[in-house]
Design a protein around this motif. Structure first.
Motif, PDB file in Angstrom:
ATOM      1  N   ARG A 195       0.843  -1.200   0.000  1.00 57.93           N
ATOM      2  CA  ARG A 195       0.000   0.000   0.000  1.00 57.93           C
ATOM      3  C   ARG A 195       0.878   1.249   0.000  1.00 57.93           C
ATOM      4  O   ARG A 195       1.752   1.407   0.841  1.00 57.93           O
ATOM      5  CB  ARG A 195      -0.890  -0.021   1.254  1.00 57.93           C
ATOM      6  CG  ARG A 195      -1.724   1.220   1.538  1.00 57.93           C
ATOM      7  CD  ARG A 195      -2.998   1.233   0.743  1.00 57.93           C
ATOM      8  NE  ARG A 195      -3.879   2.310   1.206  1.00 57.93           N
ATOM      9  CZ  ARG A 195      -5.027   2.117   1.856  1.00 57.93           C
ATOM     10  NH1 ARG A 195      -5.451   0.894   2.132  1.00 57.93           N
ATOM     11  NH2 ARG A 195      -5.773   3.148   2.214  1.00 57.93           N
ATOM     12  N   GLN A 196       0.633   2.118  -0.946  1.00 58.13           N
ATOM     13  CA  GLN A 196       1.298   3.407  -0.946  1.00 58.13           C
ATOM     14  C   GLN A 196       0.642   4.307   0.092  1.00 58.13           C
ATOM     15  O   GLN A 196      -0.584   4.444   0.123  1.00 58.13           O
ATOM     16  CB  GLN A 196       1.205   4.060  -2.327  1.00 58.13           C
ATOM     17  CG  GLN A 196       1.843   5.437  -2.420  1.00 58.13           C
ATOM     18  CD  GLN A 196       3.323   5.404  -2.101  1.00 58.13           C
ATOM     19  OE1 GLN A 196       4.037   4.493  -2.522  1.00 58.13           O
ATOM     20  NE2 GLN A 196       3.800   6.397  -1.355  1.00 58.13           N
ATOM     21  N   LEU A 197       1.454   4.912   0.948  1.00 57.06           N
ATOM     22  CA  LEU A 197       0.960   5.791   1.999  1.00 57.06           C
ATOM     23  C   LEU A 197       1.258   7.253   1.646  1.00 57.06           C
ATOM     24  O   LEU A 197       2.034   7.531   0.736  1.00 57.06           O
ATOM     25  CB  LEU A 197       1.585   5.414   3.341  1.00 57.06           C
ATOM     26  CG  LEU A 197       1.362   3.957   3.776  1.00 57.06           C
ATOM     27  CD1 LEU A 197       2.108   3.657   5.068  1.00 57.06           C
ATOM     28  CD2 LEU A 197      -0.124   3.651   3.936  1.00 57.06           C
ATOM     29  N   VAL A 198       0.652   8.166   2.395  1.00 59.36           N
ATOM     30  CA  VAL A 198       0.749   9.586   2.043  1.00 59.36           C
ATOM     31  C   VAL A 198       1.693  10.364   2.952  1.00 59.36           C
ATOM     32  O   VAL A 198       1.781  11.591   2.845  1.00 59.36           O
ATOM     33  CB  VAL A 198      -0.641  10.247   2.048  1.00 59.36           C
ATOM     34  CG1 VAL A 198      -1.538   9.602   1.005  1.00 59.36           C
ATOM     35  CG2 VAL A 198      -1.298  10.188   3.432  1.00 59.36           C
ATOM     36  N   ARG A 199       2.399   9.685   3.851  1.00 64.46           N
ATOM     37  CA  ARG A 199       3.354  10.344   4.734  1.00 64.46           C
ATOM     38  C   ARG A 199       4.653   9.538   4.752  1.00 64.46           C
ATOM     39  O   ARG A 199       4.650   8.330   4.498  1.00 64.46           O
ATOM     40  CB  ARG A 199       2.800  10.471   6.158  1.00 64.46           C
ATOM     41  CG  ARG A 199       1.527  11.316   6.273  1.00 64.46           C
ATOM     42  CD  ARG A 199       1.801  12.796   6.051  1.00 64.46           C
ATOM     43  NE  ARG A 199       0.575  13.572   6.214  1.00 64.46           N
ATOM     44  CZ  ARG A 199      -0.240  13.893   5.212  1.00 64.46           C
ATOM     45  NH1 ARG A 199       0.025  13.487   3.972  1.00 64.46           N
ATOM     46  NH2 ARG A 199      -1.320  14.609   5.432  1.00 64.46           N
ATOM     47  N   GLU A 291      -6.575   0.479   6.859  1.00 67.18           N
ATOM     48  CA  GLU A 291      -7.479   1.601   6.595  1.00 67.18           C
ATOM     49  C   GLU A 291      -7.462   2.588   7.758  1.00 67.18           C
ATOM     50  O   GLU A 291      -7.499   3.813   7.561  1.00 67.18           O
ATOM     51  CB  GLU A 291      -8.901   1.088   6.358  1.00 67.18           C
ATOM     52  CG  GLU A 291      -9.112   0.454   4.995  1.00 67.18           C
ATOM     53  CD  GLU A 291      -8.798   1.415   3.873  1.00 67.18           C
ATOM     54  OE1 GLU A 291      -9.234   2.577   3.915  1.00 67.18           O
ATOM     55  OE2 GLU A 291      -8.086   1.006   2.935  1.00 67.18           O
ATOM     56  N   GLN A 292      -7.420   2.082   8.976  1.00 68.65           N
ATOM     57  CA  GLN A 292      -7.334   2.955  10.140  1.00 68.65           C
ATOM     58  C   GLN A 292      -6.050   3.770  10.107  1.00 68.65           C
ATOM     59  O   GLN A 292      -6.047   4.974  10.406  1.00 68.65           O
ATOM     60  CB  GLN A 292      -7.410   2.126  11.418  1.00 68.65           C
ATOM     61  CG  GLN A 292      -8.754   1.444  11.644  1.00 68.65           C
ATOM     62  CD  GLN A 292      -8.693   0.422  12.764  1.00 68.65           C
ATOM     63  OE1 GLN A 292      -7.613  -0.034  13.178  1.00 68.65           O
ATOM     64  NE2 GLN A 292      -9.857   0.028  13.274  1.00 68.65           N
ATOM     65  N   LEU A 293      -4.951   3.105   9.758  1.00 63.59           N
ATOM     66  CA  LEU A 293      -3.669   3.803   9.660  1.00 63.59           C
ATOM     67  C   LEU A 293      -3.715   4.875   8.579  1.00 63.59           C
ATOM     68  O   LEU A 293      -3.285   6.017   8.805  1.00 63.59           O
ATOM     69  CB  LEU A 293      -2.559   2.786   9.354  1.00 63.59           C
ATOM     70  CG  LEU A 293      -1.185   3.365   8.986  1.00 63.59           C
ATOM     71  CD1 LEU A 293      -0.598   4.154  10.159  1.00 63.59           C
ATOM     72  CD2 LEU A 293      -0.239   2.260   8.531  1.00 63.59           C
ATOM     73  N   ALA A 294      -4.241   4.534   7.414  1.00 64.17           N
ATOM     74  CA  ALA A 294      -4.302   5.484   6.306  1.00 64.17           C
ATOM     75  C   ALA A 294      -5.124   6.708   6.676  1.00 64.17           C
ATOM     76  O   ALA A 294      -4.763   7.852   6.345  1.00 64.17           O
ATOM     77  CB  ALA A 294      -4.866   4.810   5.056  1.00 64.17           C
ATOM     78  N   ALA A 296      -5.601   7.897   9.701  1.00 61.47           N
ATOM     79  CA  ALA A 296      -4.839   8.683  10.663  1.00 61.47           C
ATOM     80  C   ALA A 296      -3.736   9.494   9.980  1.00 61.47           C
ATOM     81  O   ALA A 296      -3.436  10.630  10.386  1.00 61.47           O
ATOM     82  CB  ALA A 296      -4.230   7.756  11.727  1.00 61.47           C
ATOM     83  N   LEU A 297      -3.144   8.940   8.921  1.00 60.79           N
ATOM     84  CA  LEU A 297      -2.066   9.648   8.223  1.00 60.79           C
ATOM     85  C   LEU A 297      -2.583  10.850   7.451  1.00 60.79           C
ATOM     86  O   LEU A 297      -1.863  11.858   7.311  1.00 60.79           O
ATOM     87  CB  LEU A 297      -1.346   8.685   7.276  1.00 60.79           C
ATOM     88  CG  LEU A 297      -0.544   7.574   7.954  1.00 60.79           C
ATOM     89  CD1 LEU A 297      -0.005   6.602   6.923  1.00 60.79           C
ATOM     90  CD2 LEU A 297       0.597   8.160   8.787  1.00 60.79           C
ATOM     91  N   VAL A 298      -3.816  10.786   6.926  1.00 61.85           N
ATOM     92  CA  VAL A 298      -4.382  11.944   6.233  1.00 61.85           C
ATOM     93  C   VAL A 298      -4.454  13.144   7.176  1.00 61.85           C
ATOM     94  O   VAL A 298      -4.238  14.281   6.774  1.00 61.85           O
ATOM     95  CB  VAL A 298      -5.774  11.598   5.655  1.00 61.85           C
ATOM     96  CG1 VAL A 298      -6.485  12.860   5.151  1.00 61.85           C
ATOM     97  CG2 VAL A 298      -5.641  10.593   4.531  1.00 61.85           C
ATOM     98  N   ASP A 299      -4.729  12.867   8.449  1.00 61.39           N
ATOM     99  CA  ASP A 299      -4.852  13.943   9.449  1.00 61.39           C
ATOM    100  C   ASP A 299      -3.530  14.273  10.123  1.00 61.39           C
ATOM    101  O   ASP A 299      -3.469  15.214  10.931  1.00 61.39           O
ATOM    102  CB  ASP A 299      -5.875  13.536  10.519  1.00 61.39           C
ATOM    103  CG  ASP A 299      -7.275  13.355   9.940  1.00 61.39           C
ATOM    104  OD1 ASP A 299      -7.598  14.077   8.983  1.00 61.39           O
ATOM    105  OD2 ASP A 299      -8.023  12.491  10.451  1.00 61.39           O
ATOM    106  N   ALA A 300      -2.480  13.496   9.852  1.00 58.42           N
ATOM    107  CA  ALA A 300      -1.195  13.690  10.570  1.00 58.42           C
ATOM    108  C   ALA A 300      -0.480  14.939  10.092  1.00 58.42           C
ATOM    109  O   ALA A 300      -0.575  15.328   8.929  1.00 58.42           O
ATOM    110  CB  ALA A 300      -0.322  12.469  10.356  1.00 58.42           C
TER     111      ALA A 300
END
Length: 300
Positions: A195-199, A291-294, A296-300
């Motif tokens: 999964r590609q993450l945003v942070r 999904e929970q991690l993803a 949380a990262l949008v809001d990080a």
């Protein structure tokens, strides 16, 4: 760069993702209220490209002509990436390679305006959401440039990227046979998510650990667990890049955070277990946890 409400729209544009023979093709369409000749100029003039394209471009606008791409902020002496013009038919078709990727821009008349179609072909399917969200912002900037408004590609905090993850089914894992996993040498099964993450990895690690740094031999922090994989002893840790912990019986979970597309880390999560292990339950549990991690990262 300035960010407008349109830039931050988390609704994907008309787009599809297909995959065959190890290559993926992202197709996106955008209707523009401008004639093909005007759109063509914005696609091929390096001065216009600077207003919306993600890299600085030099191009010999002939079939077989060389191209170069250099991202803003690259270090001095960085040669960037090269490419080759594969098709050029003014004002209809402009296609080229960019490293190992291929991009095709087609402009067709659409009433008094144009229909712009991008087909981006690449090998990194898990990176598709990064490509799609990036191109959506870029094409939005192109539209503003053609309208005579300030272009600026804006920035996605992650919501747009995550909407493409869902749209393209990039949140799904796989289950497959693996070699010996138990002390008796019996075959096993493995669940895997990429999964590609945003942070970046450091931010992801901080969210997962929640201030409790993993230590070999001690129970893994709760953030690294899922419903079907409760906390067990950490067997190996290299913060902020990888962690493995044991789950009984004869099962192990590994988190890896490597280089990814865009500005985030690429997560590869695996869990191995015996051949009779309930991989369906594990797939569902890890999908929920990621999904929970993803989110949380949008809001990080």
């Amino acid at each position: 760069m300035n960010t407008t409400p349109h830039d931050m729209n988390t609704t994907p544009h008309d787009s599809t993702l297909t995959t065959a023979d190890g290559r993926s093709a992202l197709r996106m369409e955008r209707r523009l209220p401008h004639p093909p000749e005007k759109v063509w100029a914005a696609l091929t003039d390096p001065a216009a490209l600077r207003g919306w394209f993600p890299a600085e471009v030099t191009v010999d606008l002939t079939r077989g002509g060389p191209m170069s791409f250099r991202f803003p902020g690259a270090e001095a002496g960085d040669p960037g990436t090269t490419g080759t013009v594969t098709d050029v038919e003014e004002p209809r078709l402009f296609a080229f390679t960019w490293g190992t990727d291929h991009l095709s821009w087609t402009v067709t008349p659409d009433g008094e305006g144009s229909l712009l179609t991008l087909v981006h072909t690449f090998g990194d399917r898990p990176g598709a959401a990064s490509f799609a969200s990036g191109w959506q912002l870029c094409v939005g900037a192109l539209a503003r440039l053609l309208d005579g408004a300030p272009a600026g590609t804006g920035r996605d905090r992650g919501g747009l990227h995550e909407s493409y993850i869902s749209r393209f089914g990039l949140d799904r894992g796989t289950a497959e046979p693996v070699g010996p996993v138990g002390p008796d040498g019996s075959e096993g099964r493995r669940v895997r998510f990429e999964r590609q993450l945003v942070r970046p990895a450091e931010t992801v690690w901080a969210v997962l650990s929640a201030g409790i740094e993993p230590v070999a031999g001690l129970p893994v922090p709760e953030g690294f667990t899922a419903a079907t994989a409760p906390a067990g002893p950490v067997t190996e840790v290299r913060a902020p890049r990888s962690l493995t912990y044991a789950v009984e019986p004869h099962s192990a979970v590994t988190w890896e955070l490597g280089e990814g597309t865009g500005h985030g880390a690429r997560l590869v999560l695996t869990q191995t277990g015996p051949v009779n292990w309930d991989t369906d339950a594990a797939l569902a549990a890890w999908r929920t946890r990621i999904e929970q991690l993803a989110a949380a990262l949008v809001d990080a």
